[in-house]
Structures are given as structure tokens and as C-alpha cells.
Design a protein around this motif. Structure first.
Motif, short mmCIF file in Angstrom:
data_model
loop_
_atom_site.label_atom_id
_atom_site.label_comp_id
_atom_site.label_asym_id
_atom_site.label_seq_id
_atom_site.Cartn_x
_atom_site.Cartn_y
_atom_site.Cartn_z
N HIS A 81 0.85 -1.18 0.00
CA HIS A 81 0.00 0.00 0.00
C HIS A 81 0.89 1.24 0.00
CE1 HIS A 81 -3.74 2.10 0.43
NE2 HIS A 81 -3.37 2.72 1.53
N SER A 82 0.38 2.34 -0.50
CA SER A 82 1.13 3.59 -0.49
C SER A 82 0.20 4.73 -0.11
CB SER A 82 1.79 3.86 -1.84
OG SER A 82 0.81 3.99 -2.86
N ILE A 83 0.75 5.67 0.64
CA ILE A 83 0.02 6.89 1.01
C ILE A 83 0.92 8.07 0.69
CG2 ILE A 83 -1.44 5.82 2.78
CD1 ILE A 83 0.57 6.62 4.88
N SER A 84 0.47 9.27 1.01
CA SER A 84 1.26 10.45 0.70
C SER A 84 2.68 10.33 1.27
CB SER A 84 0.59 11.70 1.29
OG SER A 84 1.41 12.84 1.15
N SER A 85 3.67 10.64 0.43
CA SER A 85 5.07 10.49 0.83
C SER A 85 5.46 11.39 2.00
CB SER A 85 6.00 10.76 -0.36
OG SER A 85 5.83 12.10 -0.82
N SER A 86 4.68 12.44 2.25
CA SER A 86 5.00 13.38 3.34
C SER A 86 4.33 13.00 4.66
CB SER A 86 4.60 14.80 2.94
OG SER A 86 3.21 14.89 2.70
N THR A 87 3.64 11.86 4.71
CA THR A 87 2.99 11.43 5.95
C THR A 87 4.03 11.24 7.04
OG1 THR A 87 1.29 10.26 4.66
CG2 THR A 87 1.49 9.71 7.00
N PRO A 88 3.92 11.94 8.18
CA PRO A 88 4.94 11.84 9.23
C PRO A 88 5.05 10.43 9.78
CG PRO A 88 3.49 13.73 9.59
CD PRO A 88 2.86 12.90 8.50
N PRO A 89 6.22 10.07 10.32
CA PRO A 89 6.38 8.76 10.95
C PRO A 89 5.39 8.60 12.10
CG PRO A 89 8.51 9.83 10.65
CD PRO A 89 7.47 10.87 10.34
N GLY A 90 4.92 7.38 12.28
CA GLY A 90 3.96 7.11 13.35
C GLY A 90 3.08 5.94 13.00
N THR A 91 2.14 5.64 13.88
CA THR A 91 1.20 4.54 13.67
C THR A 91 -0.20 5.09 13.44
OG1 THR A 91 2.53 3.07 15.08
CG2 THR A 91 0.25 2.42 14.65
N TYR A 92 -0.82 4.66 12.37
CA TYR A 92 -2.14 5.17 11.98
C TYR A 92 -3.12 4.01 11.88
CZ TYR A 92 0.72 9.19 10.64
OH TYR A 92 1.62 10.22 10.65
N SER A 93 -4.37 4.33 12.09
CA SER A 93 -5.42 3.32 12.04
C SER A 93 -6.35 3.58 10.85
CB SER A 93 -6.22 3.30 13.34
OG SER A 93 -7.23 2.30 13.30
N SER A 94 -6.55 2.54 10.04
CA SER A 94 -7.47 2.62 8.91
C SER A 94 -8.44 1.44 8.99
CB SER A 94 -6.70 2.59 7.58
OG SER A 94 -5.83 3.69 7.48
N LYS A 95 -9.43 1.45 8.11
CA LYS A 95 -10.41 0.37 8.09
C LYS A 95 -10.58 -0.15 6.67
CE LYS A 95 -13.00 2.06 12.10
NZ LYS A 95 -14.30 2.54 12.63
N VAL A 105 -6.91 -1.94 9.94
CA VAL A 105 -5.61 -1.98 9.27
C VAL A 105 -4.70 -0.97 9.97
CG1 VAL A 105 -4.36 -1.70 7.10
CG2 VAL A 105 -6.71 -2.55 7.08
N LYS A 106 -3.63 -1.47 10.54
CA LYS A 106 -2.67 -0.60 11.24
C LYS A 106 -1.53 -0.27 10.28
CE LYS A 106 -1.73 -1.40 15.53
NZ LYS A 106 -1.20 -2.07 16.77
N LEU A 107 -1.29 1.03 10.09
CA LEU A 107 -0.20 1.49 9.22
C LEU A 107 0.94 2.01 10.09
CD1 LEU A 107 -2.27 3.48 6.57
CD2 LEU A 107 -1.74 1.05 6.61
N VAL A 108 2.06 1.33 10.07
CA VAL A 108 3.24 1.74 10.82
C VAL A 108 4.18 2.44 9.84
CG1 VAL A 108 5.13 1.03 12.33
CG2 VAL A 108 2.95 -0.23 12.36
N VAL A 109 4.18 3.77 9.85
CA VAL A 109 4.95 4.55 8.88
C VAL A 109 6.34 4.84 9.44
CG1 VAL A 109 5.05 6.71 7.59
CG2 VAL A 109 2.85 5.57 7.95
#
Length: 253
Positions: A81-95, A105-109
């Protein structure tokens, strides 16, 4: 291919993961998913629809799966999967929506320092000693971390004809006397004709670019005092993890 049912959002296919984890830089998040084909015919899963939570610019996107399952088959498949390249490091929650039910869906950036430069090749004219050459290139911060513009202290302009000539002369003079004699002559020739470093400056050195930033960077190259105005030179400059190539022609228009 007639017996293959093409599906996009997981109809007739279930996901056994309680939680799906994707890890990596924003442009290349990777993980795995456990799929079960509940149909009596083969199916192909291309993607699942996703809805992102806070902190991610995209509201909706598709989770790439690209998996083929036989009737009743259960398989663990790689996903990306890919999201915006400027997304700051961190853990995000999606569904993710599967058969009308939501899966977390947990995104660990991960931190990503990534830049792009354009152009990366320059041609100058005039190799006179002390000649100053100026170049400007566009720098883009396409990572998710601030980027500090590095400095460049010096570069080595190379006369490729001189290098070729040094080997040619050495082989003609001492080719029948063995490797050591040839290499001694090559070393002596290069030492006698090699010019000094060219002093180099980056006007914007030390400035910090935020993710998504774009700016013009100005580079200055000064020919060394022992440069030969009748010869051409070329070289490479290391700028962070990128390379800038330059050539300097002896003739002046």
C-alpha cells in the motif's frame, strides 16, 4: 480464464486476520493477509477498499492484493500500500471493508529521508585557472522527514584524456617490463599532471526543508589554480545520496 471470477472488494472472500499490519516508508508499506475463498469456483482478488483515519491525507484508497484462489482455498498473501510520501512517521489506524464488515488496518509509517534533484547534469565552458562556474538545480523533499541541505567542500575535476594517455604511454614505454614497471610509470604520469581539488560552495547550505518542500539550490564550482585552459574536465558531485555530473569544456564561445 473463463472460470475465473474477478472481484475487487473481497466479495465471496473472507479475511482471517484479526488485525492487518502494514509497515514501511509511506510509499512502500508492506504486510500480509490471510484469505479464504468461500466460493465453489476460483476467484481473483485485486484489491480491498480502505478508509483512512486522522493523519493521512487520502480519505479512501485501495489496498493492493493481487491474489488468485482456487475453490475453498486458504492462502497467506503479500500486500502493499502507499500513502502520501510526506505522511509523518507514526502509527495510523485505517479500516478495510470485507463482506460488509470492517477490518482494522494498522499502518506503521517509518521515517524516510528522500530527495529528488533536477537537472542532475551540467555543462560549463572555460577551464581557465580560477574560473567560477554557477549552476542551479531544483531540490524536492519527497520524504517524510525534514532535510538539511548539505555542504560540498570540494570536487575532483578529471581530465579523462590524461588518464587514458597515462596508461597508453606507460604500456608503450614499459609494456615488456612487467606490471610493476608499467604501474610505476602510470602513477608518475598521473601525479605530474593531476590538478588540485576544485573548491565548491552550496549557497543554501544548512537550510532545512520540510517534507513536500521545493526550492532552488545554487552550486558554485571554482577551477583550481593549476587547471589547464586547453583541456576538458569532468566529474561527479555527491549530494546526499544523489549524484550530480558535470563537464567543463575548454573552449569559450
Amino acid at each position: 480464464m473463463d472460470d475465473i471470477s474477478i472481484i475487487k472488494e473481497g466479495a465471496n472472500v473472507s479475511v482471517r486476520n484479526e488485525e492487518i499490519i502494514l509497515n514501511g516508508p509511506p510509499s512502500d508499506l508492506r504486510g500480509s493477509i490471510k484469505l479464504v475463498n468461500e466460493e465453489s469456483i476460483p476467484v481473483k482478488v485485486r484489491s480491498f477498499a480502505m478508509r483512512h483515519g486522522e493523519g493521512i491525507k487520502e480519505n479512501e484508497s485501495a489496498l493492493r492484493v493481487s491474489c488468485r484462489l482456487q475453490a475453498g482455498e486458504e492462502k497467506i498473501n503479500s500486500i502493499s500500500h502507499s500513502i502520501s510520501s510526506s505522511t509523518p512517521p507514526g502509527t495510523y489506524s485505517s479500516k478495510m471493508l470485507v463482506q460488509g464488515k470492517e477490518k482494522i488496518v494498522k499502518l506503521v509509517v517509518q521515517p524516510s529521508v528522500n530527495i529528488e534533484i533536477y537537472p542532475s547534469q551540467f555543462t560549463f565552458q572555460d577551464t581557465s585557472p580560477g574560473k567560477k562556474h554557477l549552476a542551479s538545480f531544483t531540490l524536492s523533499n519527497v520524504g517524510n522527514m525534514p532535510f538539511q541541505i548539505p555542504g560540498i567542500k570540494h570536487v575532483a575535476p578529471l581530465d579523462m584524456d590524461m588518464l587514458c594517455g597515462a596508461f597508453g604511454f606507460a604500456f608503450r614505454q614499459h609494456g615488456d617490463k612487467g606490471f610493476n614497471k608499467v604501474m610505476d610509470e602510470v602513477t608518475h604520469n598521473i601525479y605530474s599532471n593531476f590538478i588540485d581539488w576544485a573548491s565548491t560552495k552550496v549557497k543554501e547550505q544548512g537550510q532545512v526543508m520540510e517534507p513536500g518542500g521545493i526550492m532552488l539550490v545554487n552550486l558554485e564550482i571554482n577551477m583550481p589554480k593549476n587547471a589547464d585552459a586547453s583541456k576538458d574536465y569532468e566529474g561527479n558531485i555527491r549530494f546526499w545520496d544523489k549524484e550530480i555530473r558535470f563537464e567543463i569544456k575548454s573552449h569559450v564561445v
